[in-house]
Design an enzyme around this catalytic site. Structure first.
Site, PDB file in Angstrom:
ATOM      1  N   GLN A   1      46.373 -51.630   1.749  1.00 12.75           N
ATOM      2  CA  GLN A   1      47.590 -51.142   1.106  1.00 12.75           C
ATOM      3  C   GLN A   1      48.264 -50.097   1.988  1.00 12.75           C
ATOM      4  O   GLN A   1      48.012 -48.903   1.868  1.00 12.75           O
ATOM      5  CB  GLN A   1      47.298 -50.565  -0.278  1.00 12.75           C
ATOM      6  CG  GLN A   1      48.594 -50.169  -0.973  1.00 12.75           C
ATOM      7  CD  GLN A   1      48.457 -50.082  -2.466  1.00 12.75           C
ATOM      8  OE1 GLN A   1      47.431 -50.372  -3.044  1.00 12.75           O
ATOM      9  NE2 GLN A   1      49.526 -49.662  -3.102  1.00 12.75           N
ATOM     10  N   PHE A   2      49.148 -50.568   2.874  1.00 10.50           N
ATOM     11  CA  PHE A   2      49.805 -49.679   3.833  1.00 10.50           C
ATOM     12  C   PHE A   2      50.691 -48.644   3.160  1.00 10.50           C
ATOM     13  O   PHE A   2      50.976 -47.595   3.737  1.00 10.50           O
ATOM     14  CB  PHE A   2      50.602 -50.479   4.873  1.00 10.50           C
ATOM     15  CG  PHE A   2      51.946 -50.947   4.407  1.00 10.50           C
ATOM     16  CD1 PHE A   2      53.081 -50.198   4.702  1.00 10.50           C
ATOM     17  CD2 PHE A   2      52.090 -52.114   3.675  1.00 10.50           C
ATOM     18  CE1 PHE A   2      54.339 -50.618   4.278  1.00 10.50           C
ATOM     19  CE2 PHE A   2      53.334 -52.541   3.248  1.00 10.50           C
ATOM     20  CZ  PHE A   2      54.458 -51.793   3.550  1.00 10.50           C
ATOM     21  N   THR A   3      51.122 -48.869   1.928  1.00  6.64           N
ATOM     22  CA  THR A   3      52.019 -47.931   1.265  1.00  6.64           C
ATOM     23  C   THR A   3      51.358 -46.587   0.982  1.00  6.64           C
ATOM     24  O   THR A   3      52.052 -45.609   0.690  1.00  6.64           O
ATOM     25  CB  THR A   3      52.588 -48.516  -0.040  1.00  6.64           C
ATOM     26  OG1 THR A   3      51.508 -48.798  -0.932  1.00  6.64           O
ATOM     27  CG2 THR A   3      53.399 -49.777   0.230  1.00  6.64           C
TER      28      THR A   3
END
Length: 152
Positions: free
Chosen positions: A78-80
């Site tokens: 989850q890069f966010t």
């Protein structure tokens, strides 16, 4: 490297209608690589995730890790989590690792986790995922391992 850890009674990841990873009781780890992270950062994050005491002992105190209880570990990219939200209403993802580097570090994270823990499932890097979970508690922690050279 960043992990958002959630104690769960069950969790799963669905991509295009198929379940790609699921666990029973254990921990869901949403994981993100930041610019400057390397394999040592990822390995240290895995150590922290597996040893993080977020499960109750016989007295009900959070003294046990997912490794101690033999629980499942679902690792989801989850890069966010690296978003810079300090100003404005639109997050900046500049702090996140470039996609190819993020993928390599995610894969390293999964490899290290599987080498140290028997029940590891994953999400799918770069896919649109539907993550389902039943948060137990709720118990949620943000864990970060600084990129090398960033200080503490």
């Amino acid at each position: 490297m960043i992990a958002l850890l959630q104690r769960v009674t069950a969790a799963s990841v669905v991509v295009e209608g198929r379940v790609v990873g699921e666990i029973g009781a254990g921990a869901l780890a949403l994981v993100c690589a930041e610019r400057g992270d390397d394999e040592s950062s990822a390995s240290r994050l895995v150590e922290r995730i597996l040893a993080f005491r977020m499960f109750g002992d016989e007295a009900g105190r959070m003294n046990l890790s997912v490794h101690d209880i033999g629980g499942g570990l679902l690792i989801v990219p989850q890069f966010t989590l690296a978003a810079d939200t300090r100003s404005g209403n639109r997050p900046s993802f500049t702090p996140a690792a470039e996609p190819a580097r993020g993928r390599a570090l995610f894969e390293h994270t999964v490899e290290r986790a599987r080498a140290q823990h028997s029940k590891v499932a994953t999400g799918e890097f770069g896919a649109h995922m539907k993550v389902q979970l039943e948060n137990d508690g709720p118990v949620t922690f943000w864990v970060r391992v600084e990129p090398p050279g960033a200080g503490s």
